[in-house]
Design a protein around this motif. Structure first.
Motif, short mmCIF file in Angstrom:
data_model
loop_
_atom_site.label_atom_id
_atom_site.label_comp_id
_atom_site.label_asym_id
_atom_site.label_seq_id
_atom_site.Cartn_x
_atom_site.Cartn_y
_atom_site.Cartn_z
N LYS A 128 -10.21 49.12 -8.92
CA LYS A 128 -11.34 50.00 -9.23
C LYS A 128 -11.60 50.99 -8.09
O LYS A 128 -11.96 52.14 -8.32
CB LYS A 128 -12.59 49.17 -9.51
N VAL A 129 -11.41 50.53 -6.86
CA VAL A 129 -11.60 51.41 -5.70
C VAL A 129 -10.59 52.54 -5.73
O VAL A 129 -10.93 53.71 -5.51
CB VAL A 129 -11.48 50.60 -4.39
N LEU A 130 -9.33 52.21 -6.01
CA LEU A 130 -8.29 53.23 -6.03
C LEU A 130 -8.49 54.22 -7.17
O LEU A 130 -8.30 55.43 -7.01
CB LEU A 130 -6.91 52.56 -6.17
N GLU A 131 -8.87 53.72 -8.33
CA GLU A 131 -9.07 54.60 -9.49
C GLU A 131 -10.21 55.58 -9.26
O GLU A 131 -10.24 56.65 -9.87
CB GLU A 131 -9.33 53.76 -10.74
N GLY A 175 -7.77 62.41 -6.64
CA GLY A 175 -6.34 62.69 -6.58
C GLY A 175 -5.45 61.55 -7.02
O GLY A 175 -4.25 61.75 -7.21
N VAL A 176 -6.01 60.35 -7.18
CA VAL A 176 -5.20 59.20 -7.61
C VAL A 176 -4.88 59.36 -9.09
O VAL A 176 -5.78 59.46 -9.93
CB VAL A 176 -5.91 57.87 -7.35
N ALA A 177 -3.59 59.40 -9.40
CA ALA A 177 -3.17 59.64 -10.78
C ALA A 177 -2.94 58.35 -11.55
O ALA A 177 -3.25 58.27 -12.75
CB ALA A 177 -1.88 60.47 -10.79
N GLU A 178 -2.44 57.32 -10.87
CA GLU A 178 -2.07 56.10 -11.60
C GLU A 178 -2.07 54.91 -10.65
O GLU A 178 -1.67 55.02 -9.49
CB GLU A 178 -0.69 56.28 -12.23
N VAL A 179 -2.53 53.77 -11.16
CA VAL A 179 -2.48 52.50 -10.43
C VAL A 179 -1.71 51.51 -11.29
O VAL A 179 -2.09 51.25 -12.44
CB VAL A 179 -3.89 51.95 -10.12
N ARG A 180 -0.63 50.98 -10.75
CA ARG A 180 0.21 50.04 -11.51
C ARG A 180 0.17 48.66 -10.86
O ARG A 180 0.27 48.54 -9.65
CB ARG A 180 1.66 50.53 -11.57
N HIS A 191 -6.02 47.83 3.60
CA HIS A 191 -5.33 49.06 3.99
C HIS A 191 -4.74 49.79 2.79
O HIS A 191 -4.04 50.80 2.96
CB HIS A 191 -4.24 48.77 5.01
N LEU A 192 -5.01 49.31 1.59
CA LEU A 192 -4.63 49.97 0.33
C LEU A 192 -3.12 50.15 0.20
O LEU A 192 -2.66 50.96 -0.60
CB LEU A 192 -5.31 51.35 0.21
N GLY A 193 -2.34 49.43 1.01
CA GLY A 193 -0.89 49.57 0.94
C GLY A 193 -0.40 50.93 1.36
O GLY A 193 0.68 51.37 0.95
N GLN A 230 -2.22 61.42 8.39
CA GLN A 230 -2.85 62.36 7.45
C GLN A 230 -3.24 61.66 6.16
O GLN A 230 -4.32 61.89 5.62
CB GLN A 230 -1.90 63.52 7.17
N TRP A 231 -2.35 60.78 5.67
CA TRP A 231 -2.68 60.03 4.46
C TRP A 231 -3.85 59.08 4.72
O TRP A 231 -4.69 58.87 3.85
CB TRP A 231 -1.47 59.25 3.96
N PHE A 232 -3.89 58.50 5.91
CA PHE A 232 -5.00 57.61 6.26
C PHE A 232 -6.32 58.37 6.26
O PHE A 232 -7.34 57.85 5.85
CB PHE A 232 -4.76 56.97 7.63
N ASN A 233 -6.30 59.60 6.75
CA ASN A 233 -7.52 60.40 6.79
C ASN A 233 -7.97 60.84 5.40
O ASN A 233 -9.16 60.98 5.15
CB ASN A 233 -7.32 61.63 7.68
N MET A 234 -7.00 61.04 4.50
CA MET A 234 -7.34 61.44 3.14
C MET A 234 -7.84 60.26 2.30
O MET A 234 -8.81 60.38 1.56
CB MET A 234 -6.12 62.08 2.46
N TYR A 235 -7.15 59.13 2.45
CA TYR A 235 -7.51 57.93 1.68
C TYR A 235 -7.82 56.82 2.68
O TYR A 235 -6.99 55.96 2.96
CB TYR A 235 -6.37 57.51 0.75
N LYS A 236 -9.00 56.91 3.22
CA LYS A 236 -9.39 55.98 4.28
C LYS A 236 -9.32 54.55 3.78
O LYS A 236 -9.79 54.24 2.69
CB LYS A 236 -10.81 56.28 4.77
#
Length: 292
Positions: free
Chosen positions: A22-25, A29-34, A197-199, A218-224
């Motif tokens: 639910k956090v990722l969704e 910018g998150v398109a899909e969670v599998r 750490h959301l993988g 940079q990815w860490f700063n975007m998706y903390k």
């Protein structure tokens, strides 16, 4: 019945993933969670693995395998007009919990083996440096996650004695430079770190002295991640903050301008007196000339 089964499965996934889906969704910018659903591991498979490797699987890892034989969750983002996989959380199944030994660490020509790592006697450290961890023939090393080629997360049993099953195990990370880094002493703690750490790419490198790469940062700063690490990210509101006070910075400069204005006044007085002296001398000389 199918709706009830689907609801139960969703509840199970939420419990297993600690609600991270639910956090990722909800992230922009998150398109899909599998999430790959796995059947529980059979008890005889776990017992067979323990007998084969002379190691007892830790209780928390055993309970995990009895719920799900492995774990795989990936999530993708929309990037540059296409969908790109970014995060990956992996726990190998019991059948893929293989031992790292004489075989090459990486599938590359002339790649070093673990034996090569332990035989490395190069003195890289200086006095006071931390001792390099070594896992010799009395250790058992099993791969939990290949980290998409960025290293290996391993379950390590130390001081294994022949004829006796080893019980205590720790989680370590082997980076691409073939250095070992301790992560946690239990599987439960590692699993929570992985989810927190959301993988994100190279998140295991936050436990090394080198840290993550600039691109991964940079990815860490975007998706903390769900935890704050001062070495990885900066809190919101503290990025690009100018802590310079213009009033203080230019306050002294205004004071310095006052003596600069007064400075030319003194030479003017001197110039006048010198002019008077010169004029007097010139008059005297003129008078002398006239007398002649």
């Amino acid at each position: 019945m199918e709706d009830n089964k689907t609801t139960k499965m969703k509840d199970f996934v939420d419990r297993l993933t600690l609600g991270v889906t639910k956090v990722l969704e909800s992230r922009p910018g998150v398109a899909e969670v599998r999430f790959m659903e796995n059947e529980p591991a059979e008890r005889h498979m776990i017992i067979s693995w323990e007998q084969k490797n002379c190691c007892i699987i830790p209780e928390d890892l055993r309970n995990f395998y009895l719920m799900s034989d492995g774990f795989l969750m990936t999530w993708s983002i929309r990037f540059d007009g296409s969908v790109m996989e970014l995060g990956s959380m992996v726990i190998n199944s019991i059948s893929k919990l293989t031992r790292l030994g004489a075989a090459s660490v990486y599938s590359l020509p002339n790649a070093p083996t673990l034996a090569d790592i332990e035989d490395d006697t190069d003195d890289e450290g200086t006095e006071g440096a931390s001792e390099k961890p070594r896992f010799g023939s009395d250790s058992r090393i099993f791969e939990l996650d290949s980290c998409n080629g960025n290293g290996k997360v391993c379950l390590i049993y130390k001081n294994v004695k022949s004829g006796a099953a080893s019980v205590h195990a720790e989680i370590w990370f082997l980076d691409r430079a073939l250095y070992w880094h301790f992560i946690t002493s239990t599987f439960t703690a590692y699993y929570r770190l992985m989810v927190i750490h959301l993988g994100l790419p190279q998140w295991q490198y936050t436990f090394t002295k080198h840290g993550i790469s600039p691109q991964a940062k940079q990815w860490f700063n975007m998706y903390k991640p769900l935890t704050f690490n001062t070495n990885v990210a900066v809190e919101e509101g503290e990025t690009f903050v100018n802590k310079l006070d213009p009033g203080r910075a230019f306050k002294n400069k205004n004071k310095l301008q006052i003596p600069k204005k007064k400075a030319p006044v003194q030479p003017v007085t001197t110039h006048k007196s010198q002019t008077g002296q010169v004029t007097g001398r010139s008059t005297t000389q003129s008078g002398n000339i006239t007398k002649k």
